[in-house]
Design a protein around this motif. Structure first.
Motif, PDB file in Angstrom:
ATOM      1  N   LEU A 175       1.469  -0.997   0.215  1.00  0.00           N
ATOM      2  CA  LEU A 175      -0.332  -0.080   0.385  1.00  0.00           C
ATOM      3  C   LEU A 175       1.102   1.206   0.276  1.00  0.00           C
ATOM      4  O   LEU A 175       1.360   2.063   0.740  1.00  0.00           O
ATOM      5  CB  LEU A 175      -0.466  -0.318   1.118  1.00  0.00           C
ATOM      6  N   CYS A 176       1.396   1.488  -0.871  1.00  0.00           N
ATOM      7  CA  CYS A 176       2.001   2.785  -1.408  1.00  0.00           C
ATOM      8  C   CYS A 176       1.372   4.829  -0.894  1.00  0.00           C
ATOM      9  O   CYS A 176       0.631   4.294  -1.945  1.00  0.00           O
ATOM     10  CB  CYS A 176       1.976   2.892  -2.325  1.00  0.00           C
ATOM     11  N   HIS A 177       1.909   5.204   0.197  1.00  0.00           N
ATOM     12  CA  HIS A 177       1.183   6.720   0.414  1.00  0.00           C
ATOM     13  C   HIS A 177       1.535   7.786  -0.012  1.00  0.00           C
ATOM     14  O   HIS A 177       1.754   8.913   0.108  1.00  0.00           O
ATOM     15  CB  HIS A 177       1.386   6.674   2.094  1.00  0.00           C
ATOM     16  N   CYS A 204       1.261   8.574  -5.940  1.00  0.00           N
ATOM     17  CA  CYS A 204      -0.086   7.446  -5.989  1.00  0.00           C
ATOM     18  C   CYS A 204      -1.020   8.250  -4.975  1.00  0.00           C
ATOM     19  O   CYS A 204      -2.382   7.828  -5.698  1.00  0.00           O
ATOM     20  CB  CYS A 204       0.590   6.265  -4.731  1.00  0.00           C
ATOM     21  N   ARG A 205      -1.178   8.782  -4.290  1.00  0.00           N
ATOM     22  CA  ARG A 205      -2.332  10.000  -3.761  1.00  0.00           C
ATOM     23  C   ARG A 205      -2.936  10.310  -5.186  1.00  0.00           C
ATOM     24  O   ARG A 205      -4.375  10.808  -5.149  1.00  0.00           O
ATOM     25  CB  ARG A 205      -2.137  10.576  -2.472  1.00  0.00           C
ATOM     26  N   LYS A 206      -2.499  11.099  -5.956  1.00  0.00           N
ATOM     27  CA  LYS A 206      -2.877  12.353  -6.853  1.00  0.00           C
ATOM     28  C   LYS A 206      -3.465  11.309  -8.220  1.00  0.00           C
ATOM     29  O   LYS A 206      -4.612  10.692  -8.600  1.00  0.00           O
ATOM     30  CB  LYS A 206      -1.361  13.129  -7.821  1.00  0.00           C
ATOM     31  N   ALA A 207      -2.163  10.720  -8.142  1.00  0.00           N
ATOM     32  CA  ALA A 207      -2.689   9.142  -9.350  1.00  0.00           C
ATOM     33  C   ALA A 207      -3.920   8.459  -8.650  1.00  0.00           C
ATOM     34  O   ALA A 207      -4.807   8.136  -9.844  1.00  0.00           O
ATOM     35  CB  ALA A 207      -1.676   8.330  -9.871  1.00  0.00           C
ATOM     36  N   ALA A 211       6.207   7.869   5.161  1.00  0.00           N
ATOM     37  CA  ALA A 211       6.566   9.128   5.587  1.00  0.00           C
ATOM     38  C   ALA A 211       5.543  10.389   5.004  1.00  0.00           C
ATOM     39  O   ALA A 211       6.176  11.714   5.405  1.00  0.00           O
ATOM     40  CB  ALA A 211       8.213   9.050   5.342  1.00  0.00           C
ATOM     41  N   SER A 212       5.191   9.919   3.859  1.00  0.00           N
ATOM     42  CA  SER A 212       4.552  11.548   3.052  1.00  0.00           C
ATOM     43  C   SER A 212       2.845  10.200   2.934  1.00  0.00           C
ATOM     44  O   SER A 212       2.237  11.307   1.995  1.00  0.00           O
ATOM     45  CB  SER A 212       5.152  11.409   1.626  1.00  0.00           C
TER      46      SER A 212
END
Ligand SMILES: [Zn+2]
Ligand SMILES: [Zn+2]
Length: 131
Positions: free
Chosen positions: A24-26, A30-33, A112-113
């Protein structure tokens, strides 16, 4: 063999691999995409992935030099990312799978982001960036 497709159904693919871990990439890209808190992905070998339909509607956008994000240009579904320096691996967006996945270990990456409004409430391992 597993199958997947995009939201509009134009793109269909099959995957000849077992998924061993879900990441799960935070990260902010990835959030924008995804328009969401994180992207759910897994690493697969490019040779194990095959388009069955709609490859001509797949476009990519480089979110960083050499990092292509591939998506259906008709409906916007993110499909995978592919790196120029490691084209033998795809980071598949597993929300596009139609085949049910068996329970698979999860890890949180780029915590961290992560979005400040999202709280991780499970006991899975967390990594500031990559493991
Ligand atoms: Zn589509
Ligand atoms: Zn990410």
């Amino acid at each position: 063999m597993m199958n997947g497709s995009c939201l509009c159904g134009t793109v269909k693919y099959e995957l000849n691999a077992d998924i061993s871990q879900i990441l799960l990439c935070h990260c902010s890209r990835c959030r924008k995409a995804t328009g969401s808190a994180f992207a759910a992905l897994t690493l697969v070998r490019t040779e194990d992935f095959k388009f069955l339909a709609g490859e001509h509607t797949v476009k990519h956008f480089d979110s960083a030099p050499g990092v292509g994000r591939y998506f259906c240009q008709d409906c916007g579904s993110p499909l995978f990312t592919k790196r120029e320096n490691a084209p033998e691996l795809l980071r598949l967006r597993i929300g596009t799978l139609d085949t049910k996945l068996p329970a698979t270990p999860i890890a949180h990456v780029f915590v961290a982001s992560k979005a400040e409004w999202f709280e991780i409430c499970d006991a899975n391992p967390q990594y500031a960036e990559r493991p």
